[in-house]
Design a protein around this motif. Structure first.
Motif, short mmCIF file in Angstrom:
data_model
loop_
_atom_site.label_atom_id
_atom_site.label_comp_id
_atom_site.label_asym_id
_atom_site.label_seq_id
_atom_site.Cartn_x
_atom_site.Cartn_y
_atom_site.Cartn_z
N CYS A 166 0.82 -1.21 0.00
CA CYS A 166 0.00 0.00 0.00
C CYS A 166 0.86 1.26 0.00
O CYS A 166 1.72 1.44 0.85
CB CYS A 166 -0.92 -0.01 1.22
SG CYS A 166 -1.99 1.43 1.29
N SER A 167 0.59 2.14 -0.95
CA SER A 167 1.34 3.40 -1.03
C SER A 167 0.68 4.52 -0.23
O SER A 167 1.29 5.54 0.03
CB SER A 167 1.49 3.82 -2.49
OG SER A 167 0.20 3.98 -3.06
N ASP A 168 -0.59 4.34 0.15
CA ASP A 168 -1.33 5.40 0.83
C ASP A 168 -1.38 5.24 2.34
O ASP A 168 -1.86 6.13 3.04
CB ASP A 168 -2.77 5.44 0.32
CG ASP A 168 -2.84 5.85 -1.14
OD1 ASP A 168 -1.82 6.36 -1.65
OD2 ASP A 168 -3.89 5.65 -1.75
N CYS A 169 -0.94 4.11 2.85
CA CYS A 169 -1.13 3.83 4.27
C CYS A 169 -0.26 4.73 5.14
O CYS A 169 0.94 4.88 4.91
CB CYS A 169 -0.82 2.36 4.55
SG CYS A 169 -1.29 1.87 6.20
N SER A 170 -0.87 5.31 6.16
CA SER A 170 -0.13 6.20 7.06
C SER A 170 0.57 5.42 8.17
O SER A 170 1.48 5.94 8.80
CB SER A 170 -1.08 7.22 7.67
OG SER A 170 -2.09 6.55 8.39
N ALA A 171 0.16 4.19 8.41
CA ALA A 171 0.77 3.39 9.47
C ALA A 171 2.01 2.70 8.92
O ALA A 171 1.95 2.02 7.93
CB ALA A 171 -0.22 2.36 9.98
N ARG A 172 3.12 2.88 9.56
CA ARG A 172 4.35 2.25 9.10
C ARG A 172 4.74 1.05 9.96
O ARG A 172 5.63 0.31 9.62
CB ARG A 172 5.49 3.26 9.06
CG ARG A 172 5.25 4.34 8.03
CD ARG A 172 5.21 3.75 6.64
NE ARG A 172 4.70 4.72 5.69
CZ ARG A 172 3.95 4.41 4.65
NH1 ARG A 172 3.61 3.18 4.43
NH2 ARG A 172 3.55 5.33 3.83
N ALA A 173 4.07 0.87 11.08
CA ALA A 173 4.35 -0.30 11.92
C ALA A 173 3.72 -1.53 11.29
O ALA A 173 2.77 -1.42 10.53
CB ALA A 173 3.78 -0.08 13.32
#
Length: 155
Positions: A102-109
């Motif tokens: 996913c390129s739009d996801c704000s969660a990086r964990a």
């Protein structure tokens, strides 16, 4: 896919390798002779000429020799969905893959819970659903004999 034989290759002796990716598929292989029922399994009272196998994610089937031209089919896919949601392993694996794609996801964990984590964006959920409902069967075969090119057979 219904019963069929893979016979488009020039060399019918060359092996056919099939790799399963995604949900489990029921694979049926037609045997040349009838198989007598096993006395330990009373529900199989009739001889059969079909061998059922469950092909799971990552399984590899090599058709060679007498099995190379045997009829075979994958009539059913066993999706990982259950009435109450997903099997935990399938859901977690698909969710992690979707999150990384996913390129739009704000969660990086790393995501560990499917659809229960507020950090998962709608694109991650859509990708996870797609990964859990899609089965890929990749076949490796020798279509053109060794030493030749496709252009050698052009009309």
């Amino acid at each position: 896919m219904g019963f069929h034989t893979d016979e488009v290759e020039f060399d019918k002796q060359a092996p056919l390798v099939s790799i399963s990716i995604g949900p489990t598929g029921i694979y049926l292989l037609e045997a040349q002779t009838r198989i007598q029922p096993d006395p330990h399994f009373p529900h199989t009272s009739d001889p059969t000429s079909v061998i059922p196998l469950a092909l799971r994610h990552g399984d590899v089937v090599v058709m060679l020799g007498r099995s190379r031209l045997a009829k075979h089919a994958v009539p059913a896919i066993l999706f990982h969905h259950t009435r109450n949601g997903l099997s935990s392993e399938a859901g977690q694996t698909a969710s992690r893959c979707a999150h990384r794609l996913c390129s739009d996801c704000s969660a990086r964990a790393e995501i560990t819970r499917y659809k229960q984590d507020s950090r998962i964006c709608s694109k991650c959920i859509a990708l996870t659903d797609y990964l859990l409902s899609t089965r890929i069967n990749m076949n490796v075969r020798q279509v053109v004999p060794y030493g030749y090119r496709f252009s050698d057979f052009a009309a």
